[in-house]
Scaffold this active site. Sequence first.
Site, PDB file in Angstrom:
ATOM      1  N   SER A  53      39.212 -16.212  46.018  1.00 18.65           N
ATOM      2  CA  SER A  53      40.401 -17.039  46.241  1.00 18.65           C
ATOM      3  C   SER A  53      40.243 -17.920  47.473  1.00 18.65           C
ATOM      4  O   SER A  53      41.097 -17.938  48.365  1.00 18.65           O
ATOM      5  CB  SER A  53      41.636 -16.148  46.402  1.00 18.65           C
ATOM      6  OG  SER A  53      41.593 -15.441  47.623  1.00 18.65           O
TER       7      SER A  53
ATOM      8  N   THR B  70      52.244 -23.506  57.243  1.00 19.61           N
ATOM      9  CA  THR B  70      51.705 -22.432  58.068  1.00 19.61           C
ATOM     10  C   THR B  70      50.861 -21.463  57.248  1.00 19.61           C
ATOM     11  O   THR B  70      51.279 -21.003  56.185  1.00 19.61           O
ATOM     12  CB  THR B  70      52.855 -21.661  58.730  1.00 19.61           C
ATOM     13  OG1 THR B  70      53.623 -22.567  59.530  1.00 19.61           O
ATOM     14  CG2 THR B  70      52.314 -20.548  59.609  1.00 19.61           C
TER      15      THR B  70
ATOM     16  N   ILE C  99      48.233 -13.991  49.040  1.00 21.34           N
ATOM     17  CA  ILE C  99      47.764 -14.288  47.685  1.00 21.34           C
ATOM     18  C   ILE C  99      47.870 -13.049  46.793  1.00 21.34           C
ATOM     19  O   ILE C  99      48.360 -13.126  45.655  1.00 21.34           O
ATOM     20  CB  ILE C  99      46.314 -14.805  47.713  1.00 21.34           C
ATOM     21  CG1 ILE C  99      46.246 -16.180  48.393  1.00 21.34           C
ATOM     22  CG2 ILE C  99      45.741 -14.893  46.295  1.00 21.34           C
ATOM     23  CD1 ILE C  99      46.938 -17.297  47.648  1.00 21.34           C
TER      24      ILE C  99
ATOM     25  N   CYS D 285      43.758 -24.401  47.534  1.00 19.31           N
ATOM     26  CA  CYS D 285      45.011 -24.957  47.037  1.00 19.31           C
ATOM     27  C   CYS D 285      45.035 -26.476  47.185  1.00 19.31           C
ATOM     28  O   CYS D 285      45.459 -27.201  46.275  1.00 19.31           O
ATOM     29  CB  CYS D 285      46.191 -24.320  47.763  1.00 19.31           C
ATOM     30  SG  CYS D 285      46.075 -24.352  49.570  1.00 19.31           S
TER      31      CYS D 285
END
Length: 352
Positions: free
Chosen positions: A123, A184, A13, A155
């Site tokens: 995050s 993955t 990220i 996400c």
Amino acid sequence: MSVTIGINGFGRIGRSLARIVASTHDPGISIAAVNDLASTEKMAYGLRRDSIRGAFPGTVTARPDHLVVNDRAIRAFHHERPERIPWADAGVDVVIEATGRFRAGTTARTHITHGGARKVVISASADDPDAFLIYGANHTTYDAARHDVVSPGSCGVNALTAMAKVLLDRFGLRGVNTSVVLATQGWQKPQDTFSGTSRDDPRLGRATGESIIPHNYVVGDLVRVALPEIGEMRYSYYCVPTPIGSLAELSGQTNRPVSVEEVNRAMAEAAAGPLRRVLAYDPDPTVSIDVKNNPASCLFDPSGTQTTADGGVKVRGWFDNEWGFSNRLLDIARLVGERTPVTSRQVSWSIA
């Protein structure tokens, strides 16, 4: 106004954030500092060369205490604990906590109380942040006076929420079931290991390339936080051995029978209008690799839409775990980094 950020954790990220900022004209974001346990030389190498993203489209070099990206110097720290990072010394306003280790709101808050930052964006699906803000759904509820540590979920949550928002606004939505198939993850290993995995479930330490692995620790019902009107929902997550590109599916009941054409038209209109940049629409038949480097939270796949005569609906979309989510992290960082106080407000994103 440009918001000055610091990045704690220069992994998948963190490096995606740096690439997006460096490649975007007038991003409204500048990176003042990064913190990672790796040496500055290794951080520079990891940004220059990436097996998934390819070579960095610019220049990256290392100095003793700085990364130099496209001739811009970025302070480099190497502290293990967040309370030791001197963000204020580097002029950081907003910290993006991207290590994956410091998900708890109390721990992440030390970036403010000890490091001198003003706001923190975690995050991940955080534990007890001041607010969960899913961009494009409930981000307008941000209150600068009360929300110092925020999380945009995950996400998968962002991908599901984009599709759920359209269905809810246009047709009503209840009785939701969701399924997410994740490419993955960075913490997975090619061989079995029982240390350093994301959570305590030993299955998450199994060899990445050999199995479909359930991931029961992802908080899928955070969609309800952004869209409480949908009520209770059920969800499942699985990790599969593909390098990039993940899939989100959502099914439920609408308030009236709808056609496949109605649903797909609503998604296309939202992608071109109120959810532009958050939701994308591709009429071509797509597979997971087609979403690589797509900045949207969700790339809607109209070929997956199904409806039933009693109001049942099922939709699906793709998302690039890191790239789309990193773009939303930057959207939230811009929001919370505003110097002018932002009051809590409700704004309709209806496409009806």
